[in-house]
Design a protein around this motif. Structure first.
Motif: not given
Length: 146
Positions: A38-42, A48-50, A63, A65
């Protein structure tokens, strides 16, 4: 603590390899053991990803960065999960006549002794499989070099 550094000369441009490595949302499509991501932000400089990884019935999530310096450098910084630490770097250097040199480094250790033992036993084989997956993905995306 497994640690590895490898250099490969590939027929793809630094920009192509940078794009492949930073397209983390696609990792479950081609990387072994990546069960979900799961990409939290890009954005252009950071993601940032889980990620959930699985191996022989074991699953762990973590998680990270991803620092991006187009087109020459990608660094993965561990945020949280089952590891004590994780450092992963990619460097892409254009070669005269085309292609690029890829320098890959990974250094990690797990908090869980079972994962640490498995990682130690399977590290070389798993790393070779992972690097091969990136090369196969590059060939699929950009074509096989003559």
């Amino acid at each position: 603590m497994p640690r590895h550094h490898e250099t490969r000369e590939l027929p793809y441009s630094a920009e192509q390899m940078f794009a492949l490595v930073t397209d983390i949302a696609r990792y479950p499509e081609f990387l072994p053991w990546v069960v979900a991501l799961r990409v939290r932000s890009d954005n252009e400089i950071e993601a940032v990803a889980d990620m959930i990884v699985g191996f022989k019935g074991l699953r762990e999530s973590f998680s990270c960065r991803v620092e991006k310096r187009r087109p020459s450098h990608v660094a993965v910084h561990y945020i949280d999960g089952p590891m004590r630490h994780l450092d992963n770097e990619w460097h892409f250097t254009p070669l005269d006549g085309g292609g690029c040199r890829v320098d890959f480094m990974v250094d990690f250790s797990f908090r869980n002794r079972l994962f640490e033992t498995l990682a130690g036993q399977m590290f070389d084989k798993a790393l070779r499989r992972m690097i091969a997956a990136f090369e196969e993905r590059a060939a699929a995306l950009y074509g096989v070099a003559a």
